[in-house]
Design a protein around this motif. Structure first.
Motif, PDB file in Angstrom:
ATOM      1  N   ASN A   5       0.837  -1.187   0.000  1.00  0.00           N
ATOM      2  CA  ASN A   5       0.000   0.000   0.000  1.00  0.00           C
ATOM      3  C   ASN A   5       0.882   1.250   0.000  1.00  0.00           C
ATOM      4  O   ASN A   5       0.950   2.010   0.964  1.00  0.00           O
ATOM      5  CB  ASN A   5      -0.923  -0.014   1.213  1.00  0.00           C
ATOM      6  N   VAL A   6       1.610   1.410  -1.110  1.00  0.00           N
ATOM      7  CA  VAL A   6       2.547   2.523  -1.246  1.00  0.00           C
ATOM      8  C   VAL A   6       2.301   3.200  -2.581  1.00  0.00           C
ATOM      9  O   VAL A   6       1.568   2.695  -3.439  1.00  0.00           O
ATOM     10  CB  VAL A   6       4.016   2.030  -1.169  1.00  0.00           C
ATOM     11  N   THR A   7       2.927   4.360  -2.753  1.00  0.00           N
ATOM     12  CA  THR A   7       2.718   5.147  -3.962  1.00  0.00           C
ATOM     13  C   THR A   7       3.568   4.634  -5.112  1.00  0.00           C
ATOM     14  O   THR A   7       4.804   4.588  -5.003  1.00  0.00           O
ATOM     15  CB  THR A   7       3.064   6.626  -3.696  1.00  0.00           C
ATOM     16  N   HIS A   8       2.904   4.241  -6.190  1.00  0.00           N
ATOM     17  CA  HIS A   8       3.586   3.822  -7.409  1.00  0.00           C
ATOM     18  C   HIS A   8       3.027   4.607  -8.588  1.00  0.00           C
ATOM     19  O   HIS A   8       1.817   4.848  -8.638  1.00  0.00           O
ATOM     20  CB  HIS A   8       3.376   2.327  -7.675  1.00  0.00           C
ATOM     21  N   PRO A   9       3.858   4.981  -9.537  1.00  0.00           N
ATOM     22  CA  PRO A   9       3.332   5.628 -10.746  1.00  0.00           C
ATOM     23  C   PRO A   9       2.599   4.604 -11.607  1.00  0.00           C
ATOM     24  O   PRO A   9       2.884   3.405 -11.549  1.00  0.00           O
ATOM     25  CB  PRO A   9       4.598   6.130 -11.447  1.00  0.00           C
ATOM     26  N   LYS A 164       8.343  -3.672  -4.918  1.00  0.00           N
ATOM     27  CA  LYS A 164       6.952  -3.221  -4.829  1.00  0.00           C
ATOM     28  C   LYS A 164       6.649  -2.553  -3.494  1.00  0.00           C
ATOM     29  O   LYS A 164       5.676  -1.797  -3.388  1.00  0.00           O
ATOM     30  CB  LYS A 164       5.999  -4.388  -5.066  1.00  0.00           C
ATOM     31  N   ARG A 165       7.444  -2.794  -2.474  1.00  0.00           N
ATOM     32  CA  ARG A 165       7.198  -2.160  -1.174  1.00  0.00           C
ATOM     33  C   ARG A 165       7.746  -0.736  -1.130  1.00  0.00           C
ATOM     34  O   ARG A 165       7.470   0.017  -0.186  1.00  0.00           O
ATOM     35  CB  ARG A 165       7.845  -2.981  -0.060  1.00  0.00           C
ATOM     36  N   LEU A 166       8.530  -0.343  -2.167  1.00  0.00           N
ATOM     37  CA  LEU A 166       9.141   0.985  -2.184  1.00  0.00           C
ATOM     38  C   LEU A 166       8.200   2.010  -2.813  1.00  0.00           C
ATOM     39  O   LEU A 166       7.648   1.770  -3.887  1.00  0.00           O
ATOM     40  CB  LEU A 166      10.445   0.959  -2.983  1.00  0.00           C
ATOM     41  N   PRO A 167       8.015   3.165  -2.181  1.00  0.00           N
ATOM     42  CA  PRO A 167       7.250   4.238  -2.823  1.00  0.00           C
ATOM     43  C   PRO A 167       8.102   4.922  -3.891  1.00  0.00           C
ATOM     44  O   PRO A 167       9.291   5.170  -3.689  1.00  0.00           O
ATOM     45  CB  PRO A 167       6.944   5.192  -1.663  1.00  0.00           C
ATOM     46  N   ILE A 168       7.487   5.206  -5.039  1.00  0.00           N
ATOM     47  CA  ILE A 168       8.181   5.879  -6.134  1.00  0.00           C
ATOM     48  C   ILE A 168       7.572   7.268  -6.263  1.00  0.00           C
ATOM     49  O   ILE A 168       6.433   7.416  -6.714  1.00  0.00           O
ATOM     50  CB  ILE A 168       8.025   5.116  -7.465  1.00  0.00           C
TER      51      ILE A 168
END
Length: 312
Positions: A5-9, A164-168
């Protein structure tokens, strides 16, 4: 909060060669030629090994595995590279980029494992020729192929979860016309220590160990060859290793170069990163079939027979 549940483009933007955007269409020509050579030449080798009974030997089975990994690597990068250079279509969906990254690194690791298996083949052929056929049976060769494939997918799957756990949130612009893990990590706005440590672990435990065992196999091969009494026989034995040595150099030299540039060349010009990554991906699939076709007369003869017109 969920793990992902993180920010991805929604998508990433790929990049051709910085500063040469106006020449991308002209550069697409040589790229198409390289892809045609890589796909065509490796497919010919795969077909030659399949239809030529004299090539149904361990050495050529491993060569067919190498050709398959080169075809797969080329197919993994071809869609985005040609879209970027031919049509300036730079966008790639987030999940599609993850899949491409996974496939590129998986097929690269497979190629490394296959080169190690080929060095073992040369070691047995030269150091223990009387047991060559009993050691490298079809079952053993198939098992080695499965092990190499399984190692690649199992080892690299955690990279998908870790990324996938990293916010971009810094940017969505990548440095290349395809997706690579080090390049994608730079866009994260969070601590990437775990990703970097696991990436280094993968690099050392797979590619590093493969290189070490390939080196050790050639130390043993050289020791065995030096024990041969006649110079002509020594040269004959070493000549059977030339193609493999060239393939090893064509693969590992660019790979080491791109790894060094990504990890320690943060202040290097962007074109250096792009050039090294392109060499890493494009050179081995193009050179490998040419090396083996030029240096292995059995392959040349099989290819000539394939294309020779059938006399009525």
């Amino acid at each position: 909060m969920g793990l992902f549940n993180v920010t991805h483009p929604a998508s990433f933007l790929l990049t051709g060669i910085p500063g040469l955007e106006s020449s991308h269409l002209w550069l697409a020509g040589p790229l198409c030629v390289m892809y045609a050579v890589a796909l065509g030449a490796n497919t010919v080798i795969l077909r030659a090994v399949q239809v030529e009974p004299s090539l149904h030997q361990p050495m050529y089975y491993f060569l067919s595995m190498l050709s398959f990994s080169d075809v797969a690597m080329s197919m993994a990068t071809l869609p985005t590279v040609l879209r970027t250079f031919c049509f300036n279509a730079r966008s790639i969906a987030f999940d599609a980029c993850l899949i491409q990254m996974f496939l590129i690194h998986s097929f690269s690791m497979m190629e490394s494992g296959i080169l190690l298996a080929m060095s073992f083949d040369r070691y047995v052929a030269i150091c223990d020729p009387l047991h060559y056929a009993t050691v490298l049976t079809n079952g053993v060769i198939a098992g080695m192929g499965v092990a190499v494939t399984a190692r690649s997918f199992i080892t690299l799957f955690p990279l998908l979860l870790l990324f996938k756990r990293l916010p971009i949130c810094r940017s969505n612009v990548l440095s290349h016309s395809y997706c690579l893990h080090p390049d994608m990590m730079k866009l994260a706005c969070a601590d990437i220590t775990i990703n970097s440590i696991y990436g280094l672990f993968v690099l050392v435990s797979t590619f590093g160990m493969d290189m070490l065992f390939i080196f050790l196999s050639y130390v043993l091969i050289l020791h065995s060859v030096m024990a041969i009494a006649f110079r002509k026989e020594r040269l004959k034995a070493l000549n059977t290793c030339v193609s493999h040595i060239l393939a090893v150099l064509a693969f590992y030299v660019p790979m080491i170069g791109v790894s060094v540039v990504h990890r320690f060349g943060k202040h290097a010009p962007r074109y250096t990163h792009v050039l090294m990554s392109n060499v890493y991906l494009f050179v081995p699939p193009v050179l490998n079939p040419l090396i083996y076709s030029a240096k292995t007369k059995e392959i040349r003869r099989a290819i000539i027979r394939m294309f020779r017109p059938i006399k009525m």
